[in-house]
Structures are given as C-alpha cells and as structure tokens.
Design an enzyme around this catalytic site. Structure first.
Site: not given
Ligand code: GLC
Ligand code: CA
Length: 567
Positions: A117, A219, A273, A339-340
C-alpha cells in the site's frame, strides 16, 4: 463502406485481444491483510509481521496467489498507518526491516506475491519532510506540501473527510499559514505539483520494488493532483466532494511518469484506490496503451448497501454496467469489502446464525466467479461478522470518532449516527482474525487493540478447517475452481433475467466453454425458470449438499449458490 467495416472488425479484434491478454495480475486472487488485526506474536495486542510469517501456510492453504498488505511503514498511527512518517522503515509495532525481508522471502517461497500500500496523497505531520516544511516559508521542503499564507485571508473552503469540523485547512502559527489536509489534521496533503516531491515518491517505490515486492496499491491517489490556485468551490460541494477532488490537473501525467520511472522497470502490478468519476475516467486510468495503471478499483459496488437495505436489482445493475464498460479494454478489481468497510456478510447478505454460513459462501462464490481480479478481505473466508459496538467509547477509528464530534458539534442526529456506525463503521471490519476457540481467538496473548468478536468460539479457522462443509472450505473450493477454469477469469459475462427479484444469474463464456452461475440473494426458497436449466452438465459448485432442477426450473434454497457447466 467496406473499408470502414474492415476497420471496425480490426479494432474489435484488436481490443478483444487486449482484454483477453493473459497477465499474472488478471489471474491473481488477492487476499487483503490488515496487519494490526491478523496475528500478534509478542503479546502487545497488535498484529505484527512475524504473525503474518507464522500464518503463511494458512494463506497458502487458501489457494490465493497474492497478498495486499495495508501500510506497514513507520507511523504515529493517527489513521492506523495511513499517516506515514518514514516510507523506508517498518512501523515499530509491526517489527523490523529484517522481519519484512523474511516475510517477503517466505511469501515468494510459497509463490505468493506481495502488493504494498503506497500512501502518497499525504504523509504524516511527523514525517521529516513536513517538520522541515512547516519550519519556515523558505525551507527547501516548503513546497512538498500545500500552504496558504494567512495574510491572503482565509483560504477557500476545502472539505476534510476526517476533520472534526470538516475543515481541510489547518492554521499553523509557526509560519502564519494554513496547510491542506483532505484527511486528518495529522495527514497533510503532499504537493504533487512539485517535481521534486514526485521524484522522492518514485524513489521510494523503487526502493520497495528493488526489494522484490510485486505490486502497488495507491492510496487515495485520485485526489493527489490539485488546482493550486485553489478556486472557490460552490456552496455545499462537500456533499459531492469526489466530483471536485478526483482526477484534477495533471494526475494522468503523474501516473505516466510513475509508469515510466517505476512500473515499466519491474514486473509489478498497479492499482489505485478509486476509479475516477465515470467510466471514461476509469478507462483513462487503466487502458493498456495509456501506460498508467493495470486495474481499476471502483467504489460503486461497496456503496450499494445501506443500513436500511439494498435492492438486488441495483446490485446487478452496478456490477453488470461495470463489466460491460470493461468488456473490451481495461481490467477491474472485484471486491465486496476492505479495511474501510464493515463486514461483507452483514452488509450484503445475512449474519443471522441460521443464514450466515450459506450467505457467506454465496458472496464468495460471486466474488470468485466474476470477471476482474478478486480481492478477499481477511476473515471474510470464514464469514466473520460486525462487532456490534453500541457506545462511541468502543470505537478506535478516527473516522468514527471525529465524525461523532462533528455530529455533536453541529447539533446533528447522534442516534442515527450511532446506528450508521454500528452498520457501517470501519472498526467492524478490523476486529482480530478468529483463529481458534482459545483466549482472544488465538490472535495473541495480550489484550487485543480492538476486541475480538464474541462469536469466535464458533466462527474460527480451526473449527472450519475440520468441517468439510464450512465457509472456509467452500472458499478454498471456489479459489481452486477459478484457477482450474480460465473461463472464470477471462470469459465473457452475460447477465440473465435481470428482473428476477431473488436470483442473480449469469453466464461466463470462453473459447466454446460456458458456465452458469446462479445465486439466491434471499433467505427464501425460490425458483428461477430458464432454458439453460435443461442444459446443465457437471455441477462445479454448490454451497448445499443437494439442489433440484425440474425441466427448465432451478429451485434454490436460502442463499444457495450454484455453478454448472453448460453443455
Ligand atoms: C484510503 C484508505 C483509508 C485511509 C484513507 C486516508 O481511503 O483506504 O483507510 O483512511 O485513504 O489515507
Ligand atoms: Ca505484536
């Protein structure tokens, strides 16, 4: 006219080839690990890299071929590692670089690839770059971040996802300026418009690629480029902030530069993402000839479920639209959780004890039989469920906690907010992995950083390994099926009977091979009439021990999932 026809035929032939070109990352089956919650080996209540090493044989036994690891870099953990203070070091909670090197070697020994990541829309405010940057206006690192001098007045409003006031500008007295943070106040946004910063990031990526990692997940990357003239956005834009934050400025140029400097030099996969604001933007990120990323990771699928439910029609529409938009070019990620998100079985299916197992198997059948690279989030192979917190003090996630403060501060509806959290909070999806029925579910000897779900005595790896009909064994069967049948990876997808209220049915087709997938998304027995029913060959998957076909009807038990070969 004839020439035009020939041209069209050529283009079609060419793009079909592009879509079906074999790549390891298209055939990959990704298992996502939230390291904090996977396995703790030193009793501090926090998962660690040694824990992952200990469990590599388990991961191998699933049949998955790659692991995506959430961030493991040094971090003060304002957002559990998504606030990086040193991109070339391992978070002390998780172990050492020696642990990392061993973990990677042990993964490769088992033919498991590793996707890292990369969190570079922002860093931690404790990163050396930011310490320098905030120290004076003429510091060489000043332009690594976004600053607004206070003498220009208050900066144009920007929305922050994690700020307790929702304000993305934070005043910093040291230089009488504001800095920008789309996420928490401890996650200042990096300035991608600065070529020096970009070069730093590519060097960091090369550092990890040289170690031998096999891929990168970028990310929040669609937010990285900004219009640094900071135009005012219309009032209320925050309700639709992605429209204003995503795919701005020179983002594509930066990705092409990253491709040129990093991706093209290694055999690594790349996924960002978010997939832009529409299909066209999604394609612009991943179409092969553009030389940017390999696969899109779109949110429409995880945005479907609401606390009040969702309609199967909507679900079919979303997944079918994405598939058809990518039928000729580009490649998708297929997932129902990460994880979100809260746990998949609670959001899309049924966590009641009598339906949890069947509906978990059904959802995993879906993920592993669609076109696109499937991602399984740790614990979903077992059907792990939401934890069911009731009080805000139980939550650990900054999004939950600061969101709560914001609701309270603005006189919002706290009760509704708490219900939404119980259904959808990220902490639901972050509870410790349930390994066995001993203390702390075998996660570790110390008090886990987030409580173990009470249902671990029943839902755990050891119990499910013993039971040939378990969710876990169904998952393994599905993984093997996908590996044995390229039609499940590359085959053309066709939705059948969109209007059926209970059943999601589709075919996959490749080189004369055709399979039929039939999924009951309800807790009722149901029936679907289709000519294909009279034409089924071998049963490839069934999450019950029997099924019934009568002429052109398939009768389905609650959450039954079937895959047949078609003759
Ligand atoms: C992305 C990640 C998330 C994180 C955010 C800030 O959305 O998946 O878990 O809190 O970015 O880095
Ligand atoms: Ca530990």
């Amino acid at each position: 006219m004839r020439n035009l026809l020939v041209f069209i035929l050529m283009v079609t032939a060419f793009s079909t080839t592009a879509q079906n070109t074999q790549k390891w990352w298209k055939e990959a089956i990704v298992y996502q690990i939230y390291p904090r919650s996977f396995k703790d080996t030193n009793g501090d209540g926090i998962g660690d890299l040694k824990g992952i090493i200990e469990k590599l044989d388990y991961i191998k036994s699933l049949g998955v071929t790659a692991v995506w690891l959430n961030p493991i870099y040094s971090s003060p953990n304002d957002d559990n590692g998504y606030d990086v203070s040193d991109y070339r070091n391992i978070m002390s909670d998780f172990g050492t670089m020696a642990d990392f090197d061993l973990m990677l070697a042990e993964m490769h020994k088992r033919d498991i690839k590793l996707v890292m990541d990369i969190v570079v829309n922002h860093s931690s405010d404790e990163h050396e770059w930011f310490k320098q940057s905030r120290s004076s206006r003429d510091n060489p690192y000043r332009n690594y971040y976004h600053w607004w001098p206070a003498e220009k007045g208050t900066p144009p409003y920007r929305y922050s996802l994690f700020d307790e006031k929702g304000d993305a500008w934070k005043y910093d007295a040291q230089t009488n300026s504001y800095y920008l943070h789309y996420f928490s106040v401890k996650q200042p946004d990096l300035n991608w418009e600065n070529p020096k910063l970009r070069q730093e990031v590519y060097d960091i990526m090369k550092f990890w690629a040289d170690k031998g990692v096999d891929g990168f997940r970028l990310d929040a990357f669609q937010f990285a480029a900004k219009d640094v003239t900071y135009p005012a956005f219309p009032e209320g834009f925050e309700k639709n902030f992605v429209q204003y934050y995503a795919m701005q400025g020179d983002l594509h140029k930066y990705l092409q530069e990253m491709y040129e400097q990093v991706f093209s030099k290694y055999d690594v996969m790349s996924v960002a993402e978010g997939a832009g604001r529409n299909f066209q933007e999604a394609h612009e990120l991943v179409d092969e000839n553009r030389k940017e990323l390999n696969m899109a990771y779109a949110f429409d699928g995880v945005d479907i479920p609401k606390r009040t439910g969702y309609s199967l029609d909507h679900f079919k529409t979303v997944f079918s639209r994405w598939d058809s938009a990518f039928a000729q070019e580009g490649w998708l990620s297929i997932f129902l959780s990460n994880h979100d998100q809260a746990r998949m079985v609670n959001r899309y299916a049924n966590a009641k004890p009598e339906y949890r197992a069947a509906s978990t198997k059904m959802l995993n059948t879906f993920i592993l039989s669609m076109r696109g690279t499937p991602y399984c989030y740790y614990g979903d192979e077992l059907g792990m469920t939401n934890i069911g917190f009731e009080s805000i003090d139980q939550y650990k996630d900054i999004a939950a906690i600061n969101g709560y403060k914001k609701v309270v501060n603005t006189g919002g509806d706290v009760q509704t907010y708490m219900l939404d959290l119980a259904f959808g909070s990220r902490d639901n999806g972050r509870t410790p992995m349930q390994w066995d029925n001993t203390k702390n579910a075998g996660f570790g000897t110390g008090t886990p950083w987030l409580p173990v779900n009470d249902n671990y005595k029943k839902i755990n790896v050891v119990a499910q390994e013993k039971d040939p009909h378990s969710e876990l064994n169904h998952f393994k069967k599905m993984v093997q099926l996908r590996k044995d049948h390229p039609v499940l990876v590359y085959g053309k997808y066709t939705l059948l009977q969109k209007e059926h209220p209970d059943v999601y049915a589709y075919t996959r087709e490749l080189d004369g091979k055709k399979v039929l997938v039939v999924l009951n998304f309800t807790e009722k027995k149901t029936v679907i009439q289709m000519p294909e029913a009279g034409n089924v060959g071998e049963t490839l998957i069934n999450n019950y021990d029997h099924f019934s076909i009568r002429k052109n009807e398939i009768l389905l038990l609650p959450y039954q999932a079937l895959i047949f070969e078609l003759k």
